[in-house]
Scaffold this active site. Structure first.
Site, PDB file in Angstrom:
ATOM      1  N   GLU A 176       0.547  30.210   7.625  1.00 20.93           N
ATOM      2  CA  GLU A 176       1.555  30.809   8.491  1.00 20.93           C
ATOM      3  C   GLU A 176       0.948  31.893   9.392  1.00 20.93           C
ATOM      4  O   GLU A 176       1.343  32.058  10.547  1.00 20.93           O
ATOM      5  CB  GLU A 176       2.694  31.394   7.653  1.00 20.93           C
ATOM      6  N   ASP A 216      -3.833  24.589   9.124  1.00 14.03           N
ATOM      7  CA  ASP A 216      -4.402  24.195   7.831  1.00 14.03           C
ATOM      8  C   ASP A 216      -5.886  24.552   7.761  1.00 14.03           C
ATOM      9  O   ASP A 216      -6.370  25.068   6.750  1.00 14.03           O
ATOM     10  CB  ASP A 216      -4.222  22.690   7.622  1.00 14.03           C
TER      11      ASP A 216
END
Length: 425
Positions: free
Chosen positions: A279, A362
Site C-alpha cells: 500500500e 508487489d
C-alpha cells in the site's frame, strides 16, 4: 417501431446471457498451465479439494452475475425510454414545481427508486451468494441499512451533478460536455478528499490500529519510505465479511492506509507488513494521482463521445425514444446508457493500467520487506478467504480484474529477484 426495438433489445440481452453462461461454465479453461503445476501458484498445493471446488463455483457464479447484470441495466435504461416512462416522470416532475432544481430532484428520486427496484434481484442474489459460501457474515438488516445509505448518498450526489449538467446543456448546447468536464476536476478532487472522513464512516467504524507494536513497525517502515504518517487505521469488517483487504484512500491531509480487522485476525505480522509495504508503494509511486489523471482523461473522451452520440440519437430517433431534446431531463436514461456502455468498454484499458500499478506495488513490497515467502503466504490466504479463482477466464480478467490474478502474483513473487525494480523488465 418501438415494439420491434424492444423485442430486439430483449433478444440481444438473452443472447449475451446465453453466451456468457457457456463461456464461463463451459468454454473457458481454468486449468493451471503445466509449467506452474506443483508450484506455490498452483491452488492444488494450498487449497484442499473442497476449497478448490467452492472457489471455482463461487467465482463462476459471481462472474456470470456481473456479465448479465451489466447489460440488464442497459436494457432497463433503453426500455424506460421506449415505453415513455421517462417522459411521463419528467412531465409529472415539471408539474410539481416551477423550480428546476426541485423538478430535477423529483425526477431523479423516482428514476433512482425504479432503478433500484429493477436491479434489486441481482443485488440480493449477490448478497445471498456470499452468505451461502460463508464469505458474507452480514445480517440482512445490516445489509439493507448499507443499501439505504448508499441509495441516499447516490441520490444526493446525482441531484447536484445532474442539475449542473442539464443547466449546462441548456446554456451551451454545443460545448456543455467540455464545461461539465472542467467542473468534474474540482468535484472529483473534493469527493476524494471527503470520502475517508465523511462517507466511509457512514458504513463502518474506523479507528487507529489497536496493536501498537505492529503500528510501530508499520510507521517505521513508512519512515524508511519517506511517508509522513501518524496512524494506520483499522476498520471493523468482521461483522460483514470473512474476506481480507487493505487499501489506500483519500488525498492530501485526508489520505490514509486502512486495514480490515479480518486481515489483522487472519494474517501474521510479517504478512501484514508485506501488505502495508504494498500500500505504501501506491503513495511512493503516486499511483493515486496517476489513476486520477487517467480517470479525468477517460472522462474527457467519454463526455465528448456521449455528447456527440446523444445529439445524433435524439436527432434521428428522438420521437421513438420520447425525447424532445437533449437538454430535456427525460433524456437522462440515454445519457446513463451511453456512459455505462462506454465505462464498460473502457474497463480492459483501465484494468490493464491498474494491474501494472499493482504489480509495481508487489515488487516494491518485496524490495522493502525482503520476505517473498510472506508474500506468497499472503496471496494464498487471500485466495482462501475470498474463494478467489486463481486463473480466471480471459474475459473475466479483462473486464473485472483491477489486480493481477493470484496465479500471476504468486508466480511473479517466486521468480522476482530483489534489486531489479525500476530496471527494464
Amino acid at each position: 417501431m418501438a415494439r420491434k426495438w424492444a423485442s430486439a433489445a430483449v433478444m440481444l440481452y438473452l443472447v449475451i446471457a446465453a453466451f456468457m453462461y457457456w463461456y464461463i461454465f463451459n468454454g473457458a479453461d481454468p486449468q493451471v498451465p503445466t509449467v506452474l503445476k506443483g508450484t506455490a501458484a498452483d491452488p492444488a498445493t494450498f487449497l484442499n479439494a473442497r476449497e478448490l471446488m467452492l472457489s471455482e463455483k463461487y467465482s463462476g457464479i459471481r462472474n456470470f452475475l456481473y456479465f448479465i447484470s451489466t447489460p440488464y441495466e442497459w436494457l432497463f435504461y433503453f426500455l424506460i425510454l421506449l415505453v415513455g416512462l421517462s417522459r411521463a416522470i419528467e412531465r409529472w416532475a415539471n408539474s410539481v414545481s416551477r423550480w428546476r432544481v426541485l423538478q430535477t430532484a423529483v425526477y431523479l428520486f423516482w428514476l433512482s427508486l425504479l432503478s433500484y427496484i429493477v436491479l434489486f434481484p441481482f443485488n440480493y442474489i449477490g448478497y445471498a451468494l456470499g452468505k451461502s459460501y460463508n464469505i458474507t457474515t452480514q445480517t440482512f438488516t445490516s445489509w439493507m441499512k448499507d443499501e439505504v445509505i448508499a441509495f441516499w448518498i447516490n441520490f444526493g450526489t446525482m441531484v447536484v451533478i445532474v442539475s449542473v449538467l442539464y443547466w449546462l446543456m441548456k446554456k451551451s448546447s454545443k460545448n456543455w460536455w467540455l464545461h461539465a468536464w472542467l467542473l468534474s476536476i474540482p468535484f472529483t478532487l473534493f469527493m476524494m478528499f471527503v470520502q475517508p472522513v465523511l462517507i466511509d464512516p457512514l458504513y463502518n467504524d474506523f479507528y487507529p490500529l489497536k496493536n501498537k507494536e505492529l503500528e510501530a513497525k508499520i510507521l517505521e517502515m513508512a519512515n524508511r519510505a519517506d511517508i509522513s504518517a501518524e496512524h494506520v487505521y483499522e476498520v471493523n469488517m468482521a461483522e460483514k465479511t470473512n474476506s481480507l483487504n487493505a487499501y489506500v484512500t483519500g488525498i492530501g491531509s485526508n489520505s490514509r492506509i486502512v486495514l480490515w480487522d479480518t486481515t489483522l485476525n487472519r494474517l501474521k505480522d510479517n504478512e501484514i507488513l508485506f501488505i502495508m509495504a504494498h500500500e505504501m508503494a501506491h503513495y511512493v509511486e503516486k499511483h493515486i494521482y496517476f489513476g486520477m489523471a487517467a480517470y479525468l482523461l477517460l472522462t474527457f473522451i467519454g463526455l465528448w463521445i456521449t455528447a456527440r452520440s446523444m445529439d445524433y440519437i435524439v436527432r434521428c430517433w428522438g420521437d421513438v425514444l420520447k425525447i424532445p431534446s437533449v437538454s430535456s431531463i427525460g433524456s437522462l436514461p440515454l445519457f446513463l446508457l451511453i456512459t455505462a456502455v462506454l465505462l464498460f468498454a473502457s474497463e480492459p484499458l483501465s484494468n490493464s493500467l491498474s494491474r501494472y500499478q499493482e504489480t509495481r506495488a508487489d515488487k516494491y513490497a518485496i524490495e522493502m520487506t525482503g520476505d517473498s515467502k510472506a508474500a506468497v503466504r499472503t496471496f494464498q490466504e487471500l485466495t482462501r478467504s475470498g474463494l478467489s479463482q486463481v486463473n480466471p477466464p480471459s474475459l473475466v480478467k479483462w473486464f473485472r480484474y483491477s489486480h493481477p490474478t493470484m496465479l500471476e502474483r504468486i508466480s511473479m513473487v517466486e521468480n522476482y529477484r530483489p534489486g531489479t525494480i525500476g530496471k527494464s523488465e
